[in-house]
Design a protein around this motif. Structure first.
Motif, mmCIF file in Angstrom:
data_model
loop_
_atom_site.group_PDB
_atom_site.id
_atom_site.type_symbol
_atom_site.label_atom_id
_atom_site.label_comp_id
_atom_site.label_asym_id
_atom_site.label_seq_id
_atom_site.Cartn_x
_atom_site.Cartn_y
_atom_site.Cartn_z
ATOM 1 N N ARG A 20 0.841 -1.203 0.000
ATOM 2 C CA ARG A 20 0.000 0.000 0.000
ATOM 3 C C ARG A 20 0.877 1.255 0.000
ATOM 4 N N PRO A 21 0.315 2.418 -0.337
ATOM 5 C CA PRO A 21 1.106 3.659 -0.261
ATOM 6 C C PRO A 21 1.270 4.082 1.199
ATOM 7 N N GLN A 99 -0.685 -8.008 7.628
ATOM 8 C CA GLN A 99 -0.733 -7.328 8.926
ATOM 9 C C GLN A 99 -1.899 -6.329 8.931
ATOM 10 N N THR A 100 -2.407 -6.042 10.130
ATOM 11 C CA THR A 100 -3.487 -5.044 10.253
ATOM 12 C C THR A 100 -3.062 -3.710 9.644
ATOM 13 N N GLY A 101 -3.983 -3.128 8.914
ATOM 14 C CA GLY A 101 -3.736 -1.796 8.355
ATOM 15 C C GLY A 101 -2.932 -1.801 7.072
ATOM 16 N N THR A 102 -2.734 -2.979 6.489
ATOM 17 C CA THR A 102 -1.955 -3.016 5.240
ATOM 18 C C THR A 102 -2.860 -3.014 4.012
ATOM 19 N N GLY A 103 -4.190 -3.048 4.234
ATOM 20 C CA GLY A 103 -5.103 -2.891 3.090
ATOM 21 C C GLY A 103 -5.821 -4.155 2.657
ATOM 22 N N LYS A 104 -6.050 -5.080 3.604
ATOM 23 C CA LYS A 104 -6.780 -6.313 3.235
ATOM 24 C C LYS A 104 -8.227 -5.969 2.911
ATOM 25 N N THR A 105 -8.869 -5.243 3.849
ATOM 26 C CA THR A 105 -10.279 -4.890 3.637
ATOM 27 C C THR A 105 -10.398 -3.937 2.458
ATOM 28 N N TYR A 106 -9.424 -3.038 2.328
ATOM 29 C CA TYR A 106 -9.430 -2.101 1.194
ATOM 30 C C TYR A 106 -9.371 -2.893 -0.115
ATOM 31 N N GLU A 111 -13.524 0.984 -0.778
ATOM 32 C CA GLU A 111 -14.406 1.987 -0.187
ATOM 33 C C GLU A 111 -15.575 2.140 -1.124
ATOM 34 N N GLY A 268 -5.789 -9.766 10.992
ATOM 35 C CA GLY A 268 -4.418 -9.257 10.908
ATOM 36 C C GLY A 268 -3.415 -10.314 11.324
HETATM 37 N N1 LIG Z 1 -3.609 0.274 -1.805
HETATM 38 C C1 LIG Z 1 -4.106 1.264 -1.053
HETATM 39 N N2 LIG Z 1 -4.311 2.485 -1.584
HETATM 40 C C2 LIG Z 1 -4.796 3.491 -0.815
HETATM 41 N N3 LIG Z 1 -5.162 3.362 0.478
HETATM 42 C C3 LIG Z 1 -4.992 2.151 1.053
HETATM 43 C C4 LIG Z 1 -4.478 1.052 0.325
HETATM 44 N N4 LIG Z 1 -4.452 -0.003 1.141
HETATM 45 C C5 LIG Z 1 -4.938 0.418 2.330
HETATM 46 N N5 LIG Z 1 -5.259 1.705 2.284
HETATM 47 C C6 LIG Z 1 -5.788 2.506 3.386
HETATM 48 O O1 LIG Z 1 -5.175 2.029 4.545
HETATM 49 C C7 LIG Z 1 -6.112 1.975 5.614
HETATM 50 C C8 LIG Z 1 -6.134 0.590 6.252
HETATM 51 O O2 LIG Z 1 -6.619 -0.341 5.301
HETATM 52 P P1 LIG Z 1 -7.553 -1.559 5.701
HETATM 53 O O3 LIG Z 1 -8.546 -1.202 6.751
HETATM 54 O O4 LIG Z 1 -8.069 -2.128 4.466
HETATM 55 O O5 LIG Z 1 -6.491 -2.537 6.318
HETATM 56 P P2 LIG Z 1 -6.724 -4.003 6.862
HETATM 57 O O6 LIG Z 1 -5.522 -4.758 6.525
HETATM 58 O O7 LIG Z 1 -8.008 -4.536 6.374
HETATM 59 O O8 LIG Z 1 -6.828 -3.800 8.374
HETATM 60 P P3 LIG Z 1 -7.580 -4.725 9.484
HETATM 61 O O9 LIG Z 1 -6.824 -5.990 9.550
HETATM 62 O O10 LIG Z 1 -7.505 -3.896 10.685
HETATM 63 O O11 LIG Z 1 -8.987 -4.896 8.938
HETATM 64 C C9 LIG Z 1 -7.460 2.366 5.048
HETATM 65 O O12 LIG Z 1 -7.714 3.697 5.378
HETATM 66 C C10 LIG Z 1 -7.275 2.285 3.562
HETATM 67 O O13 LIG Z 1 -8.026 3.269 2.910
#
Ligand SMILES: Nc1ncnc2c1ncn2[C@@H]1O[C@H](COP(=O)(O)OP(=O)(O)OP(=O)(O)O)[C@@H](O)[C@H]1O
Length: 842
Positions: A20-21, A99-106, A111, A268
């Motif tokens: 992710r960025p 890992q949490t916050g790396t963009g799995k749900t994204y 969005e 995560g």
């Molecule tokens: N490739 C991407 N481009 C832009 N924004 C991103 C990207 N990946 C993640 N983000 C942003 O990073 C934040 C965390 O992403 P997300 O909630 O998807 O993570 P996660 O891995 O699902 O976390 P968790 O395990 O807590 O659910 C969000 O605000 C999301 O918008």
């Protein structure tokens, strides 16, 4: 062939990496970047500083998506083919791991607020894999015009407990807590798979319905998160889409193709210490890790081809058993952060994902079911459910207390686990024994090969030994004699060789001497010849110089004579030119004379032409004048006949007018008569009306009189009759009757008088009307006669006019012919004049 081979060998799990960025926080804190992606070479490099040394670790994956990769890029490059395979009837699974916050749900959900969607229902650019998949599935199915059904399920796995995110019940703390106690159990489906009992399967007909369900599920997840202090990052979610598509075989049989897609957003992957799990949360973290750890162990076991794969150790691995080493096509999307503070987890994710690349699945397309079989199965299912409902309602099934049921269930589960493990052990033992058998067979084959080789080698060895002994004996005998003779021969041959060499050397020296004497004589000859040739060359050069001088002198003389000639010829030419100029001038003058002559003659000719033209115009004029007489007479005739016609027509019109005047006068008379007649009728009607009014008044008066007389009489009679009513009633009635009769006779007489008066009037009116009728008849007869007369007269006039018109037409025809003749002769005259003019001009 290779396809089958591949199928037997298996297909590797596809592993993609997405970085992710930087987040806003990371950018603000200026966090250093440790991950660099090379999308084209599918490589990810992680920079580390170990003991002051900079070390780069590079990992290669099936696809790599760097921070700049958009949702659409990832979907189109990685997910579109998977969805196509689902539509072909495969089962596929996509995991998001990281890992949490790396963009799995994204990555999985994105969005994706529906309100943000573009015009024409396009998805927003931030939409993740799930909404895009749904859109693609419905677009494809609608594009194929196929008959299909789409079912979805959406569940959450938290602390090894399954929650249905699509269940429609109310969400409150109590209901949720109760629900927590009664978790949806996992069951074997009898076909080698696992199903979640009581999980809501929603049938959806459009992409928008799925979006609604997704929103509902996500909202429920969020509510549960706040009510139960859950952390979404600690839960796994599984969204499944099952598609049934109807197909028809060429024989017209209906088949059902089935494909299933699992979209898994894992919890995560960070370790417990980092996720802050302590005491109360230990179980939670443990359970989460149980699923994730089991997933890791399953992956390890599959990669290392261990006999026992611990699928049953967690619900997650049980649910996704088929996706790991089974018949499902699987894709893992590993997500990482580029920042240095996540380095440890990033490396662990990369290691994990890299290991997972080695898992092999054996994807198989789901067998197409005949529609009838499917219906039969469904009927069976309905019957079973009906029986269950019936047993519940009638309470004629087996009833056991809840605790015992749960206990038995857990025992049954444990036994099933044991059985499965034993099955696995037996399977591994069987595999091992098969391996040993194979090895034994191979060794037996090797032994027999070696023994046969040994026997042949023994034979060869014996023969060789025999040969060797023979040779040894012979060698012993010949050894001394042969050695001496051999040495003498060698010496002799050496001496012979040296003698030959000496002789050839002498020959060579002789040849060399001869060659040098020959060369010397050749050089002497050449020198003599060369001096002779040089002398002759000098002579030749001096001769040529004198010749060239002579030649130049001659050329000079020739030049001079040529110039003289040139001057002379120029002079002559000048003279000739002046002579020819004079000739030319005289010629021009002659030509001018000729031109003048021609001009005069042409003027004369033109005059002649003009005189001819004037004469011809005169003749045309004469001719036209001569022709004008008959034409004028013809036109006069025409005019006369037209004027006579006009007179006749005017006469005819006058006569017609007179006749019409007569008839109109007659009509006026008749109408006046009719008016008088109608006036008379009106008078009669008035007198009749007056009479009727008078008669009515008289009658009314009579009636009033009669009424008064009757009243008076009845009064007196009543007075008289009051005393002797009974005796006199009949008399009174008699008298009354007489009176009425007399009155009635009077009335009848007046009525007959009236009637006679009216009859008289009616008869007089009849007379008047018959008279009028007769007169009208006479008038109509007269009018008819007149009309007939007029018609005859007009027919005669019509005939006359027709003959006159005929005459006119014939006269016009003759006039036209005459005119044509005149036209032709004028034309001829014109042509003759033109030819004469042409001849004249020539
Ligand atoms: N490739 C991407 N481009 C832009 N924004 C991103 C990207 N990946 C993640 N983000 C942003 O990073 C934040 C965390 O992403 P997300 O909630 O998807 O993570 P996660 O891995 O699902 O976390 P968790 O395990 O807590 O659910 C969000 O605000 C999301 O918008």
């Amino acid at each position: 062939m290779s396809g089958r081979h591949e199928k037997e060998k298996g297909v590797n799990v596809q592993v993609l990496l997405r970085c992710r960025p930087f987040s806003e926080d990371e950018l603000r804190s200026n966090a250093p970047q440790v991950v660099t992606c090379n999308d084209y070479q599918r490589e990810v490099a992680v920079s580390q500083n170990i003991a002051g040394k900079h070390i780069d670790r590079v990992f290669t994956f099936d696809k790599v998506f760097g921070p700049s990769a958009q949702q659409k890029d990832l979907y189109e490059q990685a997910v579109v083919p998977i969805v196509n395979e689902v539509l072909e009837g495969f089962n596929c699974t996509i995991f998001a791991y990281g890992q949490t916050g790396t963009g799995k749900t994204y990555t999985m959900e994105g969005e994706c607020k529906r309100s943000k969607s573009g015009p024409n229902g396009e998805l927003p650019s931030e939409a993740g894999v799930i909404p895009r998949t749904v859109q693609q599935i419905f677009d494809t199915l609608e594009g194929q015009n196929a008959e299909y059904s789409v079912k979805v399920t959406f569940l959450e796995l938290y602390n090894e407990e399954i929650t249905d995110l699509l269940a429609p019940e109310e969400i409150s703390r109590i209901s949720l807590e109760e629900k927590q106690k009664k978790q949806l159990p996992l069951m074997e489906d009898g076909k080698g798979g696992v199903l979640v009992r009581g999980l809501e399967e929603e049938i959806v007909a459009s992409a928008s319905e799925i979006f609604t369900l997704l929103e509902r599920g996500s909202a429920k997840r969020r509510t549960a998160e706040t009510l139960l202090n859950k952390q979404s990052s600690r839960s796994h979610s599984l969204f499944s889409i099952t598609i049934h598509i109807k197909e028809a075989t060429p024989e017209g049989e209906e088949l059902i193709k089935c494909g299933k897609l699992n979209l898994v957003d894992l919890a995560g992957s960070e370790n417990i210490s980092r996720s802050g799990a302590r005491e109360g949360r230990a179980r939670e973290a443990g359970e989460i890790n149980k699923s994730l750890l089991t997933l890791g162990r399953v992956i390890n076991a599959l990669v290392e081809h261990l006999g026992h794969i611990p699928y049953r150790d967690s619900k997650l691995t049980r649910l996704l058993r088929d996706s790991l080493g089974g018949r499902t096509k699987t894709c893992i999307i590993a997500t990482v952060s580029p920042a240095v503070h996540c380095l440890e987890e990033t490396l662990s994710t990369l290691d994990y994902a890299h290991r997972a690349k080695n898992i092999k699945n054996k994807p198989e397309v789901n067998q197409k079911m005949m529609k009838t079989t499917l219906i039969k199965d469904l009927y069976g299912e309905i019957e079973r459910l009906k029986a269950e409902v019936y047993a519940t309602r009638e309470k004629n099934g087996v009833y056991i207390p809840k605790e015992r049921y749960y206990q038995e269930e857990s025992e049954r589960k444990a036994m099933a686990d044991q059985i499965e493990q034993m099955g696995v052990v037996i399977e591994t033992h069987q595999k091992q024994s098969e391996e040993w058998r194979d090895r034994y067979d191979a060794q037996v084959r090797q032994c027999s090969d070696l023994s046969s080789k040994l026997s042949t080698a023994e034979k060869n060895f014996n023969q060789t030994i025999k040969l060797l002994t023979c040779t040894e004996e012979e060698l012993k005998k010949c050894r001394y004699e042969n050695a001496l003779a051999h040495q003498a021969c060698v010496l002799r041959s050496d001496l012979e060789k040296a003698l030959q060499d000496n002789a050839s050397l002498f020959q060579k020296i002789g040849r060399e001497d001869k060659l040098s004497s020959d060369n010397r004589s050749v050089v002497n000859n050449f020198r003599g010849q060369l001096s002779q040739q040089i002398v002759s060359l000098c002579n030749m050069v001096s001769m040529s110089i004198s010749q060239q001088n002579e030649h130049l002198q001659r050329v000079q003389e020739l030049g001079h004579s040529f110039l003289d000639m040139h001057y002379k010829s120029v002079e002559e030419l000048k003279k000739k030119l002046s002579a020819s100029r004079a000739v030319y001038i005289s010629h021009i003058e002659a030509v001018q004379n000729v031109v003048h002559l021609h001009k005069a003659s042409s003027i004369a000719g033109l005059e002649e032409i003009s005189s001819m033209a004037s004469s011809s115009t005169q003749s045309i004029k004469d001719y036209l004048e001569s022709e004008a007489g008959p034409a004028a007479s013809i036109f006069d005739d025409l005019q006369n006949s037209l004027s006579t016609h006009q007179g006749e027509v005017a006469l005819f019109a006058r006569e017609m007018r007179q006749r019409f005047l007569v008839s109109s006068e007659k009509r006026k008379e008749v109408s006046e008569y009719m008016n008088g007649f109608l006036d008379k009728i009106l008078e009669q009607c008035k007198s009749l009306e007056n009479h009727a009014v008078q008669a009515d008044a008289i009658q009314m008066k009579n009636i009033c009189d009669f009424q008064e007389a009757y009243e008076e009489q009845s009064k007196t009679d009543a007075e008289k009759l009051v005393a002797d009513i009974n005796n006199l009633v009949s008399n009174h009635l008699q008298r009354q009757k007489e009176l009425v009769d007399a009155r009635l006779v009077d009335l009848r007489e007046t009525a007959t008088g009236n009637k006679a008066f009216l009859d008289g009037h009616v008869s007089s009116m009849e007379c008047v009307s018959t008279d009028a009728k007769r007169k009208w008849h006479e008038f109509s007869m007269q009018a008819e006669y007149n009309a007939k007369d007029v018609a005859d007269y007009s027919a005669a006039k019509h005939c006359r006019m027709e003959s006159l018109l005929q005459q006119c037409v014939s006269t016009a025809g003759s006039a036209f012919k005459h005119w044509q003749k005149t036209h032709d002769s004028v034309n001829k005259m014109g042509i003759s004049h033109v030819s004469e003019l042409v001849s004249l001009t020539r």
